[in-house]
Design a protein around this motif. Structure first.
Motif, PDB file in Angstrom:
ATOM      1  N   LEU A  14      33.851  33.050  40.710  1.00 16.19           N
ATOM      2  CA  LEU A  14      34.306  34.350  40.240  1.00 16.19           C
ATOM      3  C   LEU A  14      33.259  35.018  39.372  1.00 16.19           C
ATOM      4  CD1 LEU A  14      36.501  36.488  39.861  1.00 16.19           C
ATOM      5  CD2 LEU A  14      37.381  35.133  37.953  1.00 16.19           C
ATOM      6  N   GLY A  15      32.687  34.226  38.468  1.00 16.38           N
ATOM      7  CA  GLY A  15      31.699  34.800  37.573  1.00 16.38           C
ATOM      8  C   GLY A  15      30.404  35.173  38.259  1.00 16.38           C
ATOM      9  N   LEU A  16      30.167  34.682  39.478  1.00 19.78           N
ATOM     10  CA  LEU A  16      28.926  34.963  40.176  1.00 19.78           C
ATOM     11  C   LEU A  16      29.035  36.155  41.117  1.00 19.78           C
ATOM     12  CD1 LEU A  16      28.006  31.302  41.118  1.00 19.78           C
ATOM     13  CD2 LEU A  16      27.243  32.613  39.152  1.00 19.78           C
ATOM     14  N   LEU A  17      30.257  36.683  41.316  1.00 22.66           N
ATOM     15  CA  LEU A  17      30.418  37.787  42.259  1.00 22.66           C
ATOM     16  C   LEU A  17      29.669  39.041  41.834  1.00 22.66           C
ATOM     17  CD1 LEU A  17      34.177  37.423  43.253  1.00 22.66           C
ATOM     18  CD2 LEU A  17      32.161  36.801  44.574  1.00 22.66           C
ATOM     19  N   ASN A 138      45.991  33.996  35.816  1.00 25.23           N
ATOM     20  CA  ASN A 138      45.637  35.038  34.850  1.00 25.23           C
ATOM     21  C   ASN A 138      44.396  35.831  35.246  1.00 25.23           C
ATOM     22  OD1 ASN A 138      47.769  34.065  33.361  1.00 25.23           O
ATOM     23  ND2 ASN A 138      46.503  32.880  31.945  1.00 25.23           N
ATOM     24  N   GLY A 139      43.437  35.171  35.900  1.00 25.69           N
ATOM     25  CA  GLY A 139      42.177  35.846  36.169  1.00 25.69           C
ATOM     26  C   GLY A 139      41.798  35.962  37.624  1.00 25.69           C
ATOM     27  N   VAL A 140      41.847  34.857  38.364  1.00 22.48           N
ATOM     28  CA  VAL A 140      41.348  34.860  39.742  1.00 22.48           C
ATOM     29  C   VAL A 140      42.255  35.652  40.672  1.00 22.48           C
ATOM     30  CG1 VAL A 140      40.688  33.413  41.692  1.00 22.48           C
ATOM     31  CG2 VAL A 140      40.222  32.647  39.364  1.00 22.48           C
ATOM     32  N   LYS A 141      43.546  35.393  40.612  1.00 21.30           N
ATOM     33  CA  LYS A 141      44.477  36.067  41.534  1.00 21.30           C
ATOM     34  C   LYS A 141      44.496  37.582  41.320  1.00 21.30           C
ATOM     35  CE  LYS A 141      49.118  35.557  43.462  1.00 21.30           C
ATOM     36  NZ  LYS A 141      49.429  36.998  43.473  1.00 21.30           N
ATOM     37  N   PRO A 142      44.620  38.093  40.079  1.00 24.78           N
ATOM     38  CA  PRO A 142      44.558  39.556  39.919  1.00 24.78           C
ATOM     39  C   PRO A 142      43.242  40.158  40.397  1.00 24.78           C
ATOM     40  CG  PRO A 142      45.467  38.524  37.951  1.00 24.78           C
ATOM     41  CD  PRO A 142      44.957  37.421  38.821  1.00 24.78           C
ATOM     42  N   MET A 144      41.271  38.970  42.857  1.00 18.72           N
ATOM     43  CA  MET A 144      41.254  38.952  44.317  1.00 18.72           C
ATOM     44  C   MET A 144      42.213  39.982  44.912  1.00 18.72           C
ATOM     45  SD  MET A 144      41.041  34.828  45.006  1.00 18.72           S
ATOM     46  CE  MET A 144      40.924  35.049  46.780  1.00 18.72           C
ATOM     47  N   ASP A 145      43.267  40.329  44.164  1.00 17.13           N
ATOM     48  CA  ASP A 145      44.207  41.353  44.616  1.00 17.13           C
ATOM     49  C   ASP A 145      43.769  42.762  44.212  1.00 17.13           C
ATOM     50  OD1 ASP A 145      45.750  39.351  45.674  1.00 17.13           O
ATOM     51  OD2 ASP A 145      47.107  39.222  43.956  1.00 17.13           O
ATOM     52  N   HIS A 146      42.563  42.870  43.633  1.00 18.97           N
ATOM     53  CA  HIS A 146      42.006  44.158  43.217  1.00 18.97           C
ATOM     54  C   HIS A 146      42.872  44.851  42.164  1.00 18.97           C
ATOM     55  CE1 HIS A 146      39.168  43.776  46.537  1.00 18.97           C
ATOM     56  NE2 HIS A 146      40.185  43.544  47.343  1.00 18.97           N
ATOM     57  N   GLN A 147      43.513  44.047  41.320  1.00 18.13           N
ATOM     58  CA  GLN A 147      44.327  44.613  40.253  1.00 18.13           C
ATOM     59  C   GLN A 147      43.522  44.832  38.972  1.00 18.13           C
ATOM     60  OE1 GLN A 147      47.672  42.013  39.770  1.00 18.13           O
ATOM     61  NE2 GLN A 147      48.502  42.431  41.818  1.00 18.13           N
ATOM     62  N   ALA A 150      36.110  42.690  37.286  1.00 16.85           N
ATOM     63  CA  ALA A 150      35.510  41.410  36.918  1.00 16.85           C
ATOM     64  C   ALA A 150      35.359  41.275  35.413  1.00 16.85           C
ATOM     65  CB  ALA A 150      34.145  41.264  37.595  1.00 16.85           C
ATOM     66  N   ASP A 151      35.117  42.386  34.707  1.00 17.67           N
ATOM     67  CA  ASP A 151      34.978  42.329  33.256  1.00 17.67           C
ATOM     68  C   ASP A 151      36.259  41.878  32.578  1.00 17.67           C
ATOM     69  OD1 ASP A 151      32.410  43.222  33.573  1.00 17.67           O
ATOM     70  OD2 ASP A 151      32.917  45.339  33.253  1.00 17.67           O
ATOM     71  N   VAL A 152      37.396  42.146  33.187  1.00 15.62           N
ATOM     72  CA  VAL A 152      38.682  41.720  32.638  1.00 15.62           C
ATOM     73  C   VAL A 152      39.076  40.347  33.167  1.00 15.62           C
ATOM     74  CG1 VAL A 152      41.139  42.304  32.461  1.00 15.62           C
ATOM     75  CG2 VAL A 152      39.418  44.116  32.368  1.00 15.62           C
ATOM     76  N   ALA A 153      38.752  40.063  34.433  1.00 15.94           N
ATOM     77  CA  ALA A 153      39.187  38.811  35.050  1.00 15.94           C
ATOM     78  C   ALA A 153      38.453  37.601  34.489  1.00 15.94           C
ATOM     79  CB  ALA A 153      38.981  38.886  36.563  1.00 15.94           C
ATOM     80  N   ILE A 154      37.150  37.744  34.203  1.00 14.81           N
ATOM     81  CA  ILE A 154      36.378  36.593  33.724  1.00 14.81           C
ATOM     82  C   ILE A 154      36.882  36.089  32.377  1.00 14.81           C
ATOM     83  CG2 ILE A 154      34.078  35.850  32.990  1.00 14.81           C
ATOM     84  CD1 ILE A 154      32.929  37.597  35.182  1.00 14.81           C
TER      85      ILE A 154
END
Length: 272
Positions: A14-17, A138-142, A144-147, A150-154
């Motif tokens: 995730l962090g490398l995307l 909390n991070g990966v699923k939202p 991947m669902d484009h919710q 990356a700044d929030v998901a990581i």
């Protein structure tokens, strides 16, 4: 187990995307620029993706070689990432305790390193499964669902790992690295940054692993002392005590169901 493994790999990548997207954008921009405009012998081409791409033209062969610094950075992160992730999980404590067990048994290379590493890795997945669940939800699923971006998901995916590390860290170790970082005591664990939490966690894990290793050595050390005393009393000083004590160590370990006891103790030590 396959479900947790897939989630763990997705979380790692995730962090490398963002870095990979930037590298691909830079490479495509450089290709379009090379096809439209003539290239100087050595000239940096500006790119809106961030770091410029350096393009070099060979005078003799007339070939163009493009070096994307984003790709180099991405490969560097991929090299360091496994070590960083292992230091953020229960792997450190488990593999050290298993190594102490093999030394206490004096079985040389039995179990072999591959078996110990595999056992430690899969036990780590078992212990870390609640953390991986929370990080995924909390991070990966939202993401991947484009919710969320990356700044929030990581940070959302990293928060369960930091909470796990701080729950296993001694207060003295946390205070030590807080002083070394020249920071004031934190009001709560949520305020502790990763640069303080990670070394404090690793130091605390090393202490705990060595304490468990010491307790493992005691019963086997008693067997060594008893066997050595018996051999000395029989005048067999030239016989190595380890050769005689090894079958007794293995018998003791099997009789007390040592593997189940050790695995249960290791897994349970992270939930206390």
């Amino acid at each position: 187990m396959k479900k947790w493994y897939c989630r763990f790999i997705v979380l790692c990548l995730l962090g490398l995307l963002p870095l990979g997207v930037r590298a691909a954008t830079a490479a495509s921009t450089a290709t379009v620029s090379a096809a439209v405009t003539p290239i100087a012998p050595i000239a940096p081409i500006s790119s809106s993706a961030g770091i410029p791409v350096l393009t070099v033209q060979n005078a003799g062969a007339g070939q163009n070689w493009s070096l994307s610094l984003q790709v180099v950075a991405l490969m560097t992160v991929l090299t360091v990432l496994p070590a960083v992730l292992l230091m953020m999980t229960s792997f450190t404590r488990i593999i050290i305790v298993l190594s102490f067990l093999r030394q206490a048994l004096a079985t040389q290379s039995t179990p072999p390193n591959q078996v110990l590493l595999g056992l430690a890795l899969f036990l780590t997945f078992f212990v870390m499964s609640p953390v991986l669940d929370r990080a995924y939800e909390n991070g990966v699923k939202p993401y991947m669902d484009h919710q969320v971006s990356a700044d929030v998901a990581i940070p959302a995916a990293a928060a369960p790992f930091k909470r796990f590390m701080l729950n296993q860290t001694r207060d003295t170790d946390l205070q030590l690295f807080t002083r070394l970082a020249r920071q004031q005591p934190y009001a709560s664990k949520d305020d502790v940054p990763f640069r303080v939490a990670m070394p404090a966690f690793v130091t605390s894990e090393l202490k705990t692993a060595f304490q468990m290793g010491f307790l493992l050595f005691i019963p086997f050390l008693v067997i060594d002392v008893v066997v050595a005393s018996v051999l000395m009393s029989m005048g067999m000083a030239m016989v190595s005590p380890s050769i005689i004590s090894l079958p007794f160590k293995i018998m003791l370990f099997v009789m007390v169901d040592g593997w189940s006891l050790l695995m249960g103790t290791l897994a349970g030590s992270f939930y206390t």
